[in-house]
Design a protein around this motif. Structure first.
Motif, PDB file in Angstrom:
ATOM      1  N   ASP A  72       0.816  -1.221   0.000  1.00 22.57           N
ATOM      2  CA  ASP A  72       0.000   0.000   0.000  1.00 22.57           C
ATOM      3  C   ASP A  72       0.851   1.274   0.000  1.00 22.57           C
ATOM      4  OD1 ASP A  72       0.996  -0.088   2.588  1.00 22.57           O
ATOM      5  OD2 ASP A  72      -0.972  -0.011   3.559  1.00 22.57           O
ATOM      6  N   ARG A  73       2.116   1.162  -0.409  1.00 21.29           N
ATOM      7  CA  ARG A  73       3.014   2.318  -0.469  1.00 21.29           C
ATOM      8  C   ARG A  73       2.767   3.091  -1.765  1.00 21.29           C
ATOM      9  NH1 ARG A  73       9.013   1.757   1.375  1.00 21.29           N
ATOM     10  NH2 ARG A  73       7.898   2.166   3.319  1.00 21.29           N
ATOM     11  N   LEU A  74       2.615   4.389  -1.612  1.00 19.84           N
ATOM     12  CA  LEU A  74       2.557   5.301  -2.756  1.00 19.84           C
ATOM     13  C   LEU A  74       3.823   6.129  -2.703  1.00 19.84           C
ATOM     14  CD1 LEU A  74       1.126   6.754  -5.130  1.00 19.84           C
ATOM     15  CD2 LEU A  74       0.131   8.294  -3.412  1.00 19.84           C
ATOM     16  N   SER A  75       4.593   6.110  -3.782  1.00 19.74           N
ATOM     17  CA  SER A  75       5.823   6.899  -3.821  1.00 19.74           C
ATOM     18  C   SER A  75       5.998   7.522  -5.195  1.00 19.74           C
ATOM     19  CB  SER A  75       7.044   6.031  -3.474  1.00 19.74           C
ATOM     20  OG  SER A  75       7.216   5.006  -4.433  1.00 19.74           O
ATOM     21  N   GLY A 108      -5.916   4.646  -2.614  1.00 21.36           N
ATOM     22  CA  GLY A 108      -6.372   5.192  -3.887  1.00 21.36           C
ATOM     23  C   GLY A 108      -6.661   6.677  -3.789  1.00 21.36           C
ATOM     24  N   GLY A 109      -6.724   7.291  -4.944  1.00 18.96           N
ATOM     25  CA  GLY A 109      -7.054   8.705  -5.011  1.00 18.96           C
ATOM     26  C   GLY A 109      -5.869   9.622  -4.781  1.00 18.96           C
ATOM     27  N   MET A 110      -6.131  10.891  -5.014  1.00 22.03           N
ATOM     28  CA  MET A 110      -5.113  11.918  -4.867  1.00 22.03           C
ATOM     29  C   MET A 110      -5.027  12.350  -3.399  1.00 22.03           C
ATOM     30  SD  MET A 110      -4.696  15.497  -6.966  1.00 22.03           S
ATOM     31  CE  MET A 110      -6.385  15.976  -6.669  1.00 22.03           C
ATOM     32  N   LEU A 111      -3.822  12.646  -2.960  1.00 19.70           N
ATOM     33  CA  LEU A 111      -3.588  13.084  -1.583  1.00 19.70           C
ATOM     34  C   LEU A 111      -3.260  14.571  -1.561  1.00 19.70           C
ATOM     35  CD1 LEU A 111      -1.269  10.194  -0.364  1.00 19.70           C
ATOM     36  CD2 LEU A 111      -3.709  10.477   0.079  1.00 19.70           C
ATOM     37  N   PRO A 112      -3.495  15.236  -0.437  1.00 21.77           N
ATOM     38  CA  PRO A 112      -3.039  16.621  -0.302  1.00 21.77           C
ATOM     39  C   PRO A 112      -1.511  16.665  -0.393  1.00 21.77           C
ATOM     40  CG  PRO A 112      -4.530  16.028   1.490  1.00 21.77           C
ATOM     41  CD  PRO A 112      -4.219  14.777   0.736  1.00 21.77           C
ATOM     42  N   PRO A 113      -0.948  17.795  -0.804  1.00 21.78           N
ATOM     43  CA  PRO A 113       0.514  17.897  -0.920  1.00 21.78           C
ATOM     44  C   PRO A 113       1.206  17.619   0.410  1.00 21.78           C
ATOM     45  CG  PRO A 113      -0.562  19.840  -1.837  1.00 21.78           C
ATOM     46  CD  PRO A 113      -1.628  19.029  -1.171  1.00 21.78           C
ATOM     47  N   ARG A 114       2.370  17.015   0.320  1.00 23.90           N
ATOM     48  CA  ARG A 114       3.179  16.695   1.489  1.00 23.90           C
ATOM     49  C   ARG A 114       4.616  17.116   1.225  1.00 23.90           C
ATOM     50  NH1 ARG A 114       1.071  12.837   4.867  1.00 23.90           N
ATOM     51  NH2 ARG A 114      -1.009  12.210   4.250  1.00 23.90           N
ATOM     52  N   LEU A 115       5.363  17.219   2.290  1.00 26.87           N
ATOM     53  CA  LEU A 115       6.790  17.463   2.149  1.00 26.87           C
ATOM     54  C   LEU A 115       7.472  16.157   1.723  1.00 26.87           C
ATOM     55  CD1 LEU A 115       7.471  19.601   5.341  1.00 26.87           C
ATOM     56  CD2 LEU A 115       7.393  20.383   2.955  1.00 26.87           C
ATOM     57  N   THR A 148       8.601   7.408   6.843  1.00 28.25           N
ATOM     58  CA  THR A 148       7.481   7.338   5.904  1.00 28.25           C
ATOM     59  C   THR A 148       6.196   7.374   6.718  1.00 28.25           C
ATOM     60  OG1 THR A 148       8.780   6.040   4.354  1.00 28.25           O
ATOM     61  CG2 THR A 148       6.378   5.920   4.124  1.00 28.25           C
ATOM     62  N   ALA A 149       5.317   8.339   6.403  1.00 28.24           N
ATOM     63  CA  ALA A 149       4.039   8.458   7.111  1.00 28.24           C
ATOM     64  C   ALA A 149       3.123   7.305   6.729  1.00 28.24           C
ATOM     65  CB  ALA A 149       3.379   9.792   6.778  1.00 28.24           C
ATOM     66  N   ARG A 150       2.309   6.881   7.677  1.00 26.05           N
ATOM     67  CA  ARG A 150       1.268   5.872   7.410  1.00 26.05           C
ATOM     68  C   ARG A 150      -0.066   6.587   7.527  1.00 26.05           C
ATOM     69  NH1 ARG A 150      -0.441   1.239   6.162  1.00 26.05           N
ATOM     70  NH2 ARG A 150       1.509   0.154   5.951  1.00 26.05           N
ATOM     71  N   LEU A 151      -0.860   6.493   6.448  1.00 27.75           N
ATOM     72  CA  LEU A 151      -2.174   7.113   6.438  1.00 27.75           C
ATOM     73  C   LEU A 151      -3.107   6.340   7.341  1.00 27.75           C
ATOM     74  CD1 LEU A 151      -2.531   7.741   2.606  1.00 27.75           C
ATOM     75  CD2 LEU A 151      -1.729   9.344   4.350  1.00 27.75           C
ATOM     76  N   GLY A 152      -3.998   7.059   8.010  1.00 29.44           N
ATOM     77  CA  GLY A 152      -4.997   6.428   8.853  1.00 29.44           C
ATOM     78  C   GLY A 152      -6.191   6.005   8.018  1.00 29.44           C
ATOM     79  N   PRO A 153      -7.158   5.344   8.626  1.00 31.08           N
ATOM     80  CA  PRO A 153      -8.361   4.922   7.897  1.00 31.08           C
ATOM     81  C   PRO A 153      -9.094   6.136   7.330  1.00 31.08           C
ATOM     82  CG  PRO A 153      -8.339   4.032  10.139  1.00 31.08           C
ATOM     83  CD  PRO A 153      -7.175   4.960  10.025  1.00 31.08           C
ATOM     84  N   ALA A 154      -9.708   5.955   6.178  1.00 35.42           N
ATOM     85  CA  ALA A 154     -10.414   7.058   5.515  1.00 35.42           C
ATOM     86  C   ALA A 154     -11.628   7.474   6.310  1.00 35.42           C
ATOM     87  CB  ALA A 154     -10.828   6.649   4.118  1.00 35.42           C
TER      88      ALA A 154
END
Length: 154
Positions: A72-75, A108-115, A148-154
């Motif tokens: 589930d890594r997006l890079s 899935g989907g687009m994420l807000p900008p991150r550093l 690496t940040a881990r996204l929480g549940p949607a």
């Protein structure tokens, strides 16, 4: 053959093959199957990190290392300032700056900008083997890095 004795067109073709390999590497990590980057290395290829003593030796070990990344890594990696230097008719070196944006837990989907999580450079050596340029060694130098940040549940 000495690199100075190369025909200018042969030199350009070899340099471009190495540049393309650098780009193919990050594209495979970001958009393909990460374990497949092993095919871009010589069978005895080496990947090492200058800090921390991490070193992966051999195509099989490189394949296992990158194939073990979270599914589930997006890079996305941005590479620039690629400077290839032919050291002989069948060897070359390169320096490449990179910036890595990465999160785990992406569904899935687009994420807000991150550093970015990493900014640094690669120092590569290449070997031409059987008419194909491959990475023989890659050293990674990080000037800026974080977890690496881990996204929480949607």
């Amino acid at each position: 053959m000495d690199s100075e004795a190369l025909d200018p067109l042969d030199r350009l073709i070899a340099e471009r093959a190495c540049e393309r390999l650098i780009i193919q590497f990050v594209r495979t990590l970001d958009l393909g199957a990460p374990g497949e980057v092993a095919e871009l290395f010589t069978p005895d290829g080496v990947w090492e990190w200058a800090a921390g003593g991490r070193r992966v030796e051999g195509r099989d070990a490189i394949r296992a290392y990158f194939a073990s990344r979270p599914a589930d890594r997006l890079s996305r990696r941005l590479c620039t300032n690629i400077l290839v230097t032919l050291t002989s008719g069948s060897t070359a070196s390169a320096s490449t700056y990179f910036t890595t944006y990465r999160v785990d837990g992406h569904t899935g989907g687009m994420l807000p900008p991150r550093l970015p999580v990493q900014v640094g450079h690669y120092e590569d050596t290449f070997r031409e083997t059987g008419g194909r340029w491959l990475l023989a060694e890659r050293a990674t130098y990080l000037d800026f890095g974080g977890p690496t940040a881990r996204l929480g549940p949607a």
